[in-house]
Design an enzyme around this catalytic site. Structure first.
Site, PDB file in Angstrom:
ATOM      1  N   SER A  75       0.793  -1.233   0.000  1.00 27.19           N
ATOM      2  CA  SER A  75       0.000   0.000   0.000  1.00 27.19           C
ATOM      3  C   SER A  75       0.824   1.281   0.000  1.00 27.19           C
ATOM      4  O   SER A  75       0.263   2.369  -0.183  1.00 27.19           O
ATOM      5  CB  SER A  75      -0.951   0.011   1.190  1.00 27.19           C
ATOM      6  N   LYS A 110       0.407   3.396  -2.957  1.00 31.33           N
ATOM      7  CA  LYS A 110      -0.750   4.296  -3.060  1.00 31.33           C
ATOM      8  C   LYS A 110      -0.321   5.765  -3.048  1.00 31.33           C
ATOM      9  O   LYS A 110      -0.972   6.617  -3.663  1.00 31.33           O
ATOM     10  CB  LYS A 110      -1.735   4.011  -1.923  1.00 31.33           C
ATOM     11  N   TYR A 133      -3.138  -2.818 -10.494  1.00 31.71           N
ATOM     12  CA  TYR A 133      -3.103  -2.616  -9.038  1.00 31.71           C
ATOM     13  C   TYR A 133      -2.284  -3.709  -8.349  1.00 31.71           C
ATOM     14  O   TYR A 133      -1.436  -3.412  -7.490  1.00 31.71           O
ATOM     15  CB  TYR A 133      -4.526  -2.593  -8.491  1.00 31.71           C
ATOM     16  N   TYR A 174      -4.412   3.627   7.730  1.00 35.73           N
ATOM     17  CA  TYR A 174      -5.757   3.061   7.736  1.00 35.73           C
ATOM     18  C   TYR A 174      -6.555   3.563   8.934  1.00 35.73           C
ATOM     19  O   TYR A 174      -6.502   4.738   9.286  1.00 35.73           O
ATOM     20  CB  TYR A 174      -5.694   1.523   7.704  1.00 35.73           C
ATOM     21  N   VAL A 203       1.105  -3.812   3.991  1.00 36.49           N
ATOM     22  CA  VAL A 203       1.059  -5.105   4.681  1.00 36.49           C
ATOM     23  C   VAL A 203       2.286  -5.969   4.389  1.00 36.49           C
ATOM     24  O   VAL A 203       2.425  -7.046   4.972  1.00 36.49           O
ATOM     25  CB  VAL A 203      -0.236  -5.886   4.348  1.00 36.49           C
TER      26      VAL A 203
END
Length: 306
Positions: A62, A65, A190, A242, A260
């Site tokens: 992530s 992102k 992705y 998050y 992660v």
């Protein structure tokens, strides 16, 4: 002094790796060494320091992102972004579908959760999804100053095979018009972006550019505008860990993004970029020892922006 601080901080907090668990919903990630822990600090003046397993490769997950978001902001106005994705924090998990169904006019709440990151890729400049993917990959290579960064094929295939929750998110967004392109091609991009292999050095180098208001550390060349940097760091602060972002802002207090795979990219504005790796995760998907290391460093070096 900094070198001693890093080594002692890692040693003092390594025991936290026993309190978490590696990600298992992506089978390849379950093979990671649970007690690995490393850190790399890249100061904006060019000085670097590293300790522990700083050179152990891991997948960016992530943290990618951030780069997708940077590309979206370079290629679109903020108003165009808001038609598809907002920048509101989430109190639900990173792969939750609840908010898409019940809130925000079916738009993802922010670019730092899975639904928002998937939708972001479609907004990146490019005639095809392959061109959009290449644009983001090349931005990662540019900001990290590492032209050799590439995808870990085993993790990519593992993510693609087991990514049904992400498929659910994407097909739901397709049904509501948030996504307009081919879902499987979008998801393939992705999954590949999440499977890019990096080290603490790579993500610390990216963080250093953000800490330096978008200018390259080596040559001072503008890689990202100061305005985009401010936006990205703001969203990292409110959404980067998050549904653990609020607690992290209190305990650490620097713009950060976790993945992660065990990485955390942290930005101390005007001072340094930090890359931490520890694949043992807490219940919210953040590196358990990595967060503790960053909390200790923030206190010792007075890094909190608050």
């Amino acid at each position: 002094m900094m070198q001693n601080i890093l080594e002692k901080t890692l040693e003092d907090h390594r025991y936290w790796t026993k309190e978490g668990a590696v990600a298992t919903y992506i089978p390849e990630l379950s093979k990671q060494k649970i007690d690995a822990l490393g850190i790399y600090v890249h100061e904006v003046n060019g000085e670097v320091y590293k300790a522990g397993d700083w050179n152990m490769p891991f997948t960016i997950q992530s943290i990618s992102k951030i780069i997708s978001f940077i590309c979206v902001l370079q290629d679109n106005s903020i108003d165009t972004l808001y038609k598809k994705i907002t920048v509101a924090p989430s109190s639900d998990g990173f792969n939750s579908i609840v908010n898409l169904e019940t809130k925000n006019e079916h738009r993802p709440l922010n670019p730092m959760i899975n639904s928002g990151a998937i939708a972001c890729i479609e907004l990146v400049r490019g005639n095809t999804l392959e061109e959009k993917y290449e644009r983001i990959l090349n931005m990662i290579r540019s900001l990290s100053n590492n032209p050799y960064i590439k995808v870990n094929e085993s993790v990519y295939l593992s993510e693609k095979e087991t990514g049904d929750r992400n498929r659910a998110l994407a097909y739901f967004m397709k049904s509501t018009g948030t996504i307009e392109t081919n879902v499987e091609e979008l998801l393939d991009a992705y999954f590949r972006l999440c499977s890019i292999e990096v080290t603490c050095e790579d993500i610390a180098s990216i963080a250093a550019v953000l800490a330096n208001d978008g200018k390259g550390i080596i040559d001072g060349r503008e890689l990202i505008s100061k305005k985009i940097c401010k936006t990205v760091k703001a969203v990292m602060t409110t959404c980067g860990l998050y549904d653990g972002s609020g607690e992290y802002a209190v305990s650490v207090g620097v713009p950060s993004k976790s993945g992660v795979g065990g990485g955390i990219l942290a930005v101390s504005p005007g001072k340094m970029g930090i890359g931490v790796f520890g694949p043992s995760l807490d219940a919210k998907g953040n590196s358990i020892a990595g967060v503790k290391v960053l909390e200790s460093l923030a206190n010792k070096l007075d890094l909190s922006i608050f």
